[in-house]
Motif scaffolding. Structure first.
Motif, PDB file in Angstrom:
ATOM      1  N   ALA A 119      -0.850 -17.170 104.437  1.00 57.51           N
ATOM      2  CA  ALA A 119      -1.958 -18.106 104.230  1.00 57.51           C
ATOM      3  C   ALA A 119      -2.457 -18.040 102.794  1.00 57.51           C
ATOM      4  O   ALA A 119      -2.784 -19.065 102.181  1.00 57.51           O
ATOM      5  N   LEU A 123      -2.412 -21.097  99.576  1.00 56.87           N
ATOM      6  CA  LEU A 123      -3.706 -21.601  99.107  1.00 56.87           C
ATOM      7  C   LEU A 123      -3.768 -21.495  97.590  1.00 56.87           C
ATOM      8  O   LEU A 123      -3.552 -20.430  97.028  1.00 56.87           O
ATOM      9  N   ARG A 129     -14.355 -20.048  98.965  1.00 60.47           N
ATOM     10  CA  ARG A 129     -14.735 -18.994  99.892  1.00 60.47           C
ATOM     11  C   ARG A 129     -13.548 -18.557 100.730  1.00 60.47           C
ATOM     12  O   ARG A 129     -13.347 -17.371 100.962  1.00 60.47           O
TER      13      ARG A 129
ATOM     14  N   ALA B   5      -5.877 -28.080 102.907  1.00 60.60           N
ATOM     15  CA  ALA B   5      -5.153 -26.813 102.709  1.00 60.60           C
ATOM     16  C   ALA B   5      -6.034 -25.641 103.122  1.00 60.60           C
ATOM     17  O   ALA B   5      -5.575 -24.714 103.797  1.00 60.60           O
ATOM     18  N   ARG B   6      -7.297 -25.698 102.714  1.00 61.42           N
ATOM     19  CA  ARG B   6      -8.194 -24.602 103.085  1.00 61.42           C
ATOM     20  C   ARG B   6      -8.351 -24.523 104.596  1.00 61.42           C
ATOM     21  O   ARG B   6      -8.334 -23.455 105.190  1.00 61.42           O
ATOM     22  N   ALA B   9      -5.248 -22.983 106.110  1.00 58.86           N
ATOM     23  CA  ALA B   9      -5.187 -21.533 105.891  1.00 58.86           C
ATOM     24  C   ALA B   9      -6.179 -20.817 106.805  1.00 58.86           C
ATOM     25  O   ALA B   9      -5.845 -19.802 107.438  1.00 58.86           O
ATOM     26  N   ARG B  10      -7.392 -21.374 106.878  1.00 52.51           N
ATOM     27  CA  ARG B  10      -8.421 -20.803 107.748  1.00 52.51           C
ATOM     28  C   ARG B  10      -7.911 -20.741 109.179  1.00 52.51           C
ATOM     29  O   ARG B  10      -8.006 -19.708 109.852  1.00 52.51           O
ATOM     30  N   ARG B  12      -4.899 -20.734 110.342  1.00 56.30           N
ATOM     31  CA  ARG B  12      -3.836 -19.726 110.481  1.00 56.30           C
ATOM     32  C   ARG B  12      -4.406 -18.332 110.670  1.00 56.30           C
ATOM     33  O   ARG B  12      -4.001 -17.584 111.555  1.00 56.30           O
ATOM     34  N   VAL B  13      -5.333 -17.998 109.793  1.00 58.12           N
ATOM     35  CA  VAL B  13      -5.904 -16.650 109.857  1.00 58.12           C
ATOM     36  C   VAL B  13      -6.682 -16.470 111.148  1.00 58.12           C
ATOM     37  O   VAL B  13      -6.623 -15.411 111.787  1.00 58.12           O
ATOM     38  N   SER B  16      -4.433 -15.730 113.905  1.00 54.92           N
ATOM     39  CA  SER B  16      -4.013 -14.334 113.821  1.00 54.92           C
ATOM     40  C   SER B  16      -5.090 -13.408 114.377  1.00 54.92           C
ATOM     41  O   SER B  16      -4.792 -12.417 115.053  1.00 54.92           O
ATOM     42  N   TYR B  38     -16.449 -15.544 110.251  1.00 54.78           N
ATOM     43  CA  TYR B  38     -15.946 -14.837 109.069  1.00 54.78           C
ATOM     44  C   TYR B  38     -15.823 -15.782 107.880  1.00 54.78           C
ATOM     45  O   TYR B  38     -16.082 -15.418 106.742  1.00 54.78           O
ATOM     46  N   PHE B  39     -15.436 -17.032 108.147  1.00 51.33           N
ATOM     47  CA  PHE B  39     -15.254 -17.997 107.065  1.00 51.33           C
ATOM     48  C   PHE B  39     -16.492 -18.850 106.801  1.00 51.33           C
ATOM     49  O   PHE B  39     -16.534 -19.587 105.818  1.00 51.33           O
TER      50      PHE B  39
END
Lengths: 168, 168
Positions: A119, A123, A129, B5-6, B9-10, B12-13, B16, B38-39
Motif C-alpha cells: 500500500a 501511494l 495523513r 489512490a489514498r 491504500a486505506r 487495503r490496510v 489487513s 486509525y486513518f
DNA sequence: CCGTTTGTTCGGTTCTACCCGAACAAGCGA
DNA sequence: TCGCTTGTTCGGGTAGAACCGAACAAACGG
C-alpha cells in the motif's frame, strides 16, 4: 496415599493446562490430553488416552493431530512394530513457543507487513495523513518482526539474560 | 484521483487489519472499526462509524466498548458538551501490546504459576515423576514471567536493541 | 414539555467450533 | 480366512460468538 497426593497434584496442574489451552486458542480437550501425556511415564496410544481422558475416540484422534502439528506432542509410530501409534508430550514448553513464533507469528507479521508495504509503494509521497499513518505502521511492524525473529532464536534463559542485562 | 489512490491504500490496510484482528482473537468488525479510526483525522461518533463501516449501531456500540477496554481506541467523551461520544484510535500499536502483556499475558502466567506452585507445595519432595515435571513447569513459567515483565517495560526500539546487542 | 438524536441493552438468527457416535479402513493374530 | 483392535473420517447435535433490528434510556433543542 502418597499416590493420592500425586494424583491430586497432577489433576490440579492438568486443569490449569485446560484453562491455559483455551486462552491460547486451543480446546479444553487439547489441554487435558497434553496434560495426561505430560505426566505419563511412557507414550500412550489413542485407546489409552480415551480411557484416561473420557473423550471419544474421534475427539482424541482429531486433537492429537492438531497437537502434533503444533509440536506440543510427538508421534512415536514405530514401536514394537504394531500399527499402534504412540504419543508423548514435548516437555520443553519453550521449544513449542519458539516453533509457534516462527511458524505462525512470523508468518502473520510478514503477511501484514507485505500488505502495508505494498500500500505504501502505491501511494505517492505526498504529505497526506494516509501516507504518514502507513509509514508508522511499517516501522512498527519491522521492529516487531525483528524482535520476534531474535526472540525465537534464543533459549528462554538466554532471552531472560538478554533483557536483564540490557541498559538503555 | 489521488484521493482515489489514498482511499484504495486505506482500504487495503484496513482489510489487513480485519484479518489480523481475527488472528488476535478479535472480530473482523473490530479490525475495521479500528482501521477507520486509525486513518480518521478527527474523532468519530457512533453514528459516523455506522455510516463509514456499514455495521449496525448495536454492533458498533459493543465493538467500541471492547476496543476501549483493550486500549486500542480511546473515548473522548467531553467535547463541545454534547452527549455525543467520540472515539479515536491509539496510533502506537506497541503501547497496546504493552498493555495486553501487562493486563492479560502477565495475569494468565501468574495464575498458572500460582496453581503449579500450589501443587508443588502440597507434594512431598519424593523423587517422583510428578514432582520433577511440576518442578520443570514452575521454572519455565518463572522465566516466562520475567521475560514478559521486562519486555513490556521497554519500548519496541529498546527491546529490539536489547536483543540485537546481546551476546550469549 | 415534546420531538430528535445518541447510545445501550435485549432477543433472535446465523455461523462456526467442539465433541460425539457410527461407519469405514487397515493391520494383526488365531 | 475371520475376528479383533486400532485409527481416521463423516454426519449430526449442541454451545457460543458475531451481527442485526427493535425496544429502551438519556440528554439536548425547540
Amino acid at each position: 496415599m502418597t499416590e493420592d497426593a500425586r494424583a491430586a497434584a497432577r489433576e490440579r496442574v492438568i486443569e490449569s493446562m485446560e484453562q491455559s489451552a483455551e486462552v491460547y486458542g486451543l480446546s479444553r480437550s487439547a489441554g487435558r490430553i497434553y496434560g495426561v501425556l505430560y505426566f505419563a511415564a511412557r507414550p500412550r496410544s489413542i485407546p489409552e488416552l480415551v480411557e484416561e481422558t473420557g473423550y471419544a475416540k474421534s475427539t482424541v484422534s482429531n486433537v492429537t493431530r492438531t497437537l502434533t502439528r503444533i509440536g506440543l506432542i510427538h508421534r512415536r509410530s514405530s514401536e514394537g512394530g504394531g500399527r499402534r501409534v504412540r504419543f508423548e508430550a514435548e516437555p520443553e514448553i519453550w521449544f513449542v513457543l519458539q516453533d509457534v513464533f516462527r511458524q505462525y507469528v512470523q508468518r502473520e507479521l510478514q503477511a501484514t507487513l507485505r500488505d502495508v508495504q505494498r500500500a505504501e509503494d502505491r501511494l505517492p509521497n505526498d504529505g497526506s495523513r494516509e501516507r504518514e499513518r502507513i509509514r508508522r505502521l511499517t516501522e512498527t511492524y519491522e521492529d516487531l518482526q525483528e524482535i520476534v525473529q531474535l526472540a525465537s532464536s534464543y533459549s528462554a534463559s538466554e532471552l531472560r539474560e538478554a533483557l536483564e542485562s540490557y541498559e538503555p
